[in-house]
Design a protein around this motif. Structure first.
Motif, PDB file in Angstrom:
ATOM      1  N   PHE A  81       0.909  -0.959  -0.030  1.00  0.00           N
ATOM      2  CA  PHE A  81      -0.073  -0.208   0.031  1.00  0.00           C
ATOM      3  C   PHE A  81       0.813   1.495   0.133  1.00  0.00           C
ATOM      4  CE2 PHE A  81      -2.806  -3.200   1.944  1.00  0.00           C
ATOM      5  CZ  PHE A  81      -3.756  -2.936   1.415  1.00  0.00           C
ATOM      6  N   ASN A  82       0.734   2.167  -0.975  1.00  0.00           N
ATOM      7  CA  ASN A  82       1.580   3.444  -1.076  1.00  0.00           C
ATOM      8  C   ASN A  82       0.525   4.405  -1.065  1.00  0.00           C
ATOM      9  OD1 ASN A  82       3.861   4.729  -1.222  1.00  0.00           O
ATOM     10  ND2 ASN A  82       4.085   4.385  -3.298  1.00  0.00           N
ATOM     11  N   PRO A  83       0.120   4.902   0.273  1.00  0.00           N
ATOM     12  CA  PRO A  83      -0.833   6.157   0.656  1.00  0.00           C
ATOM     13  C   PRO A  83      -0.414   7.416  -0.190  1.00  0.00           C
ATOM     14  CG  PRO A  83      -0.425   4.870   2.600  1.00  0.00           C
ATOM     15  CD  PRO A  83       0.808   4.372   1.629  1.00  0.00           C
ATOM     16  N   LEU A  90       4.419   3.812   4.104  1.00  0.00           N
ATOM     17  CA  LEU A  90       4.248   2.712   2.951  1.00  0.00           C
ATOM     18  C   LEU A  90       4.151   1.628   3.577  1.00  0.00           C
ATOM     19  CD1 LEU A  90       6.336   2.622  -0.244  1.00  0.00           C
ATOM     20  CD2 LEU A  90       6.212   0.705   0.995  1.00  0.00           C
ATOM     21  N   PHE A  91       3.387   0.498   3.198  1.00  0.00           N
ATOM     22  CA  PHE A  91       3.228  -0.867   3.854  1.00  0.00           C
ATOM     23  C   PHE A  91       3.498  -1.778   2.906  1.00  0.00           C
ATOM     24  CE2 PHE A  91       0.703  -4.497   4.079  1.00  0.00           C
ATOM     25  CZ  PHE A  91       0.368  -4.737   5.435  1.00  0.00           C
ATOM     26  N   ILE A 106       6.739  -7.952   7.619  1.00  0.00           N
ATOM     27  CA  ILE A 106       5.652  -6.704   7.412  1.00  0.00           C
ATOM     28  C   ILE A 106       6.230  -5.499   7.672  1.00  0.00           C
ATOM     29  CG2 ILE A 106       3.491  -5.794   7.799  1.00  0.00           C
ATOM     30  CD1 ILE A 106       2.810  -8.437   9.138  1.00  0.00           C
ATOM     31  N   GLU A 107       6.540  -4.567   6.969  1.00  0.00           N
ATOM     32  CA  GLU A 107       7.621  -3.212   6.947  1.00  0.00           C
ATOM     33  C   GLU A 107       6.507  -2.262   6.703  1.00  0.00           C
ATOM     34  OE1 GLU A 107      11.640  -4.457   5.014  1.00  0.00           O
ATOM     35  OE2 GLU A 107      10.268  -4.946   3.761  1.00  0.00           O
ATOM     36  N   ARG A 173      -5.041  -3.296  11.305  1.00  0.00           N
ATOM     37  CA  ARG A 173      -4.771  -2.290  12.100  1.00  0.00           C
ATOM     38  C   ARG A 173      -4.171  -1.256  11.137  1.00  0.00           C
ATOM     39  NH1 ARG A 173      -3.172  -2.705  17.287  1.00  0.00           N
ATOM     40  NH2 ARG A 173      -4.943  -4.223  17.261  1.00  0.00           N
ATOM     41  N   PHE A 174      -3.373  -1.410  10.109  1.00  0.00           N
ATOM     42  CA  PHE A 174      -2.895  -0.600   9.289  1.00  0.00           C
ATOM     43  C   PHE A 174      -3.965   0.389   8.423  1.00  0.00           C
ATOM     44  CE2 PHE A 174      -1.468   0.860   5.118  1.00  0.00           C
ATOM     45  CZ  PHE A 174      -0.541   1.572   5.446  1.00  0.00           C
ATOM     46  N   LEU A 175      -4.957  -0.384   7.999  1.00  0.00           N
ATOM     47  CA  LEU A 175      -5.951  -0.020   7.365  1.00  0.00           C
ATOM     48  C   LEU A 175      -6.963   0.980   8.099  1.00  0.00           C
ATOM     49  CD1 LEU A 175      -6.748  -2.888   4.788  1.00  0.00           C
ATOM     50  CD2 LEU A 175      -5.590  -0.681   4.116  1.00  0.00           C
TER      51      LEU A 175
END
Length: 231
Positions: A81-83, A90-91, A106-107, A173-175
């Motif tokens: 994911f690149n917001p 960045l995920f 997971i970075e 959690r990230f989303l």
């Protein structure tokens, strides 16, 4: 309390693992597939790779890549994911299975315009999965922008279910944090996020080095910019 809305499915080839990712993603964002047929299926050395890219209105860019080799003995899933519309890092998630051994990396990489600590939002996850063995990474140029909330776990096949649970918990959690984060200027954020991709092409990375060797620099740059990171 965060209200989750069901979204229509994207056009990923839905294996069981992909379905798990989609169920989580679609609670928060709509997946709008990008037309990039060049990357839908190709070879990198012995590995057959299938890759898709999506626009997520209200967030930014997402890509999903699946690779298989050695008659299925080696498998790799990569989710990025690149917001651009939210000021979030960045995920990158890499799940690798080789001959019954599992790796999950997971970075989070610092691409934010106004960084703040995320430690409080991930402390419980780090504690929950602390009994899983930690992996070791070789030093890389991007270590200085990799956030401490990164998790790298390794184990045998009998730990696969725990790895599945960690992947799902961390992704959700990230989303959730993305959905609650304040919007930012997309043009400025995209320019900041682009620095990570530029760095991979200039200084290399574990997967980038393999791609350049097997596919050449021109293909690698197109793939990273158009499909993987959307910059």
């Amino acid at each position: 309390m965060l209200q989750k809305r069901p979204k229509r499915p994207g056009r990923l080839k839905k294996t069981n693992k992909t379905m798990d990712y989609l169920r989580i993603i679609e609670k928060y964002y709509e997946l709008s597939p990008k037309d990039l047929p060049e990357y839908e299926k190709y070879k990198v050395g012995p590995m057959t790779v299938e890759a898709k890219a999506y626009s997520l209105p209200g967030l930014g860019h997402m890509s999903f890549m699946r690779g298989k080799a050695l008659f299925g003995l080696m498998k790799m899933d990569t989710l990025v994911f690149n917001p651009f519309e939210k000021d979030m890092p960045l995920f990158s998630l890499d799940r690798i299975t080789v001959s019954g051994k599992e790796k999950l990396l997971i970075e989070l990489f610092e691409t934010r315009l106004a960084p703040v600590s995320l430690e409080q939002y991930f402390t419980d996850l780090i504690e929950k999965y602390q009994l899983l063995d930690d992996g070791k990474s070789e030093p890389r140029w991007y270590d200085e922008i990799r956030l401490p909330e990164t998790m790298y776990k390794v184990g045998k096949k009998n730990k696969a279910a725990a790895f599945d649970n960690l992947s799902g918990d961390y992704l959700e959690r990230f989303l959730c944090l993305c959905s609650e984060a304040k919007p930012c200027d997309a043009q400025t954020k995209t320019a900041e996020a682009k620095k990570y991709t530029d760095g991979l092409l200039s200084h290399g990375g574990a997967a980038t080095d393999v791609y350049i060797k097997e596919k050449g620099r021109e293909f690698t740059e197109r793939f990273l910019r158009e499909c993987m990171f959307g910059v």
